[in-house]
Design a protein around this motif. Structure first.
Motif: not given
Length: 539
Positions: A458, A461-462, A464-465, A468-469
């Motif tokens: 998790d 994933k955070a 990675s997000d 991306n931003k």
């Protein structure tokens, strides 16, 4: 006197009686006809009495197809008599058919003559008696060969397979069971039908079945004292090193069963007629085995399950069958408070002698010597699919020492656990070790580890997000600037660029300087004193 004369005169005028001799009576021609008729009738009566044949009585289980005054008695389809009356026997268990035979049939009433009712019958061998569907049933007869005579017979329920006048011989086979044989089953010699099964019966004690077979001439001459008989019923399927083999005698043998025989060794002398008894084996391979000259029994004791072992299982020595299992039992041992599973075997040492090219092995080694060298009995699996077991005799050099024990008159061979039993023990030890592993704790720890891993995923994933931003656009700008820098560097590194020309000039000057330093080093090497005195003037 005068009065008397006229009276005498009248008497003289009357006719005188004259005596006449009485005539004899003469028969009339009218009486000749009844006399001739009486003579002819008497002659016919005497002829009928003299030509009248014997009267016989035949008992049958039932009167189906038998009628008084209609049912004929035939021998080879020739009428020789007629049924005159049909009645129940005094005990009401059968019917008695009284028949009047012709005078010529008097010689046919041998003690072993046979009678049966011919009617339509359907059996495995075919259909018989079709002609009686129109003409009606009749009683068939087969004349025997006995010299004794009798007038009361017991009729057969089924027609005989062979006639008494058929050339050939009857042989008797002893079998453990009847199998699929029946009356009329064929007998083969080299797959040629040469005879039939004519009857079978159980031994008086029920120990075996006695099968009677008739082999027709001239094939009966092929039966010799060395002939072997075996069941040829069904399909024999075997798997060997040559592949899958399927063998059968004929389609009739598959449906009706059959017997085959063969003579492995030539014997032109044949067999005496007084000895026609043979053994009926289960299979050809067993029938053609050499006869065993000697037999040696042993008893084996196992401390394991005998499931899969049956009576008749082979006793094997390195692939050679040298015996068979004869009995399986159980015996309680009070000292151990346990049971011993006993297996009685029968071995044939002469089978090893047959394969040893003339040398007698069995006479050189005793069972005690073999046991001392490590011979043991072991249960092995003969088929993994069916689970069938057999007894294997082999040498185990690392086996514990043992001796031949004779108990209750039966020698006992030592045994060792079978391979399958040992495998089961190993698996049991492995299972016990597996049971000792704390799978519950390991599972709980694995569950906690999975939860931690899920949290990590998790977080990744955070991250990675976030990348991306924010990071990805900044990285894109950095890559553009890097690309511009690389392009400028490429322009700078061109051969005709000013930087490259300056670099070449500088390199040329460095080269000239290096040459000067090399000349100076050479001079100082030749004139080291120049460092103190200086360079001398050249002349």
């Amino acid at each position: 006197m005068s009065s008397d004369k006229p009276q005498n005169a009248s008497e003289s005028e009357l006719p005188q009686a004259v005596p006449v001799r009485r005539r004899r009576w003469a028969p009339s021609l009218v009486w000749l006809i009844p006399v001739v008729a009486a003579v002819i009738g008497g002659w016919l009566a005497v002829h009928a009495v003299l030509s009248r044949g014997p009267t016989i009585t035949i008992s049958f289980q039932n009167a189906e197809g038998i009628e008084a005054g209609k049912t004929r008695i035939k021998y080879k389809d020739v009428e020789i008599g007629e049924v005159t009356s049909v009645k129940l026997s005094p005990n009401r268990q059968s019917i008695l058919a009284t028949a009047q035979l012709s005078k010529e049939a008097a010689d046919y009433l041998a003690e072993d003559s046979r009678f049966w009712v011919v009617r339509p019958r359907i059996s495995g061998g075919g259909v018989t008696g079709i002609g009686t569907m129109l003409s009606g049933a009749y009683i068939g007869m087969d004349v025997g060969k006995s010299a004794a005579r009798k007038s009361e017979f017991t009729g057969l329920e089924t027609p005989p397979i062979i006639n008494a006048d058929l050339p050939g011989h009857t042989f008797f086979l002893r079998a453990d069971n009847l199998g699929s044989l029946n009356t009329g089953s064929p007998v083969y010699f080299r797959r040629v039908p040469v005879g039939q099964v004519v009857g079978y019966e159980l031994d008086a004690k029920g120990g075996f079945v006695r099968v009677s077979v008739f082999i027709s001439a001239p094939y009966d001459r092929f039966v010799t004292s060395n002939s072997r008989f075996w069941h040829a019923s069904g399909v024999d399927v075997s798997l060997s090193a040559d592949g899958l083999n399927v063998s059968t005698q004929s389609l009739a043998a598959i449906a009706l069963g059959g017997i085959a025989f063969e003579t492995p060794l030539a014997d032109n002398a044949g067999i005496p007629l007084s000895d026609r008894n043979f053994i009926l084996h289960d299979a050809r391979e067993k029938a053609l085995q050499n006869p065993d000259r000697e037999m040696q029994p042993f008893r084996l004791r196992f401390h394991q399950s005998l499931r899969g072992l049956s009576v008749g299982a082979p006793v094997d020595f390195r692939g050679i069958t040298i015996g068979e299992v004869t009995a399986i039992g159980v015996e309680y041992m009070p000292e151990r408070k346990d049971f011993d599973m006993t297996v009685d075997i029968r071995t044939y040492p002469s089978r090893l002698d047959t394969l040893s090219r003339g040398s007698r092995i069995s006479g050189k080694l005793s069972p005690q010597q073999l046991i001392g060298n490590g011979m043991r009995a072991q249960l092995r699996s003969g088929n993994l699919l069916t689970g069938q077991l057999y007894v294997a005799l082999d040498f185990f050099r690392d086996a514990p020492p043992a001796k031949l024990i004779v108990r209750k008159g039966m020698p006992e061979l030592p045994t060792i656990p079978g391979d399958l039993e040992e495998l089961q023990r190993v698996l049991q030890r492995i299972v016990k070790k597996l049971d000792a592993i704390p799978f519950d704790n390991i599972g709980q720890q694995a569950n906690d580890s999975l939860k931690s891993l899920q949290q990590t995923l998790d977080s990744v994933k955070a991250l990675s997000d976030g990348l991306n931003k924010e990071t990805v656009p900044q990285a894109s700008k950095t890559l553009e600037q890097l690309q511009q820098t690389l392009e400028a560097t490429r322009q700078t590194m061109k051969a005709d660029s000013p930087l490259q020309q300056d670099v070449r000039s500088a390199a040329q000057e460095v080269k000239e300087t290096a040459r000067s330093f090399r000349a100076l080093a050479d001079y100082l090497d030749r004139h080291p004193e120049a460092l103190v005195r200086g360079k001398e003037a050249q002349p």
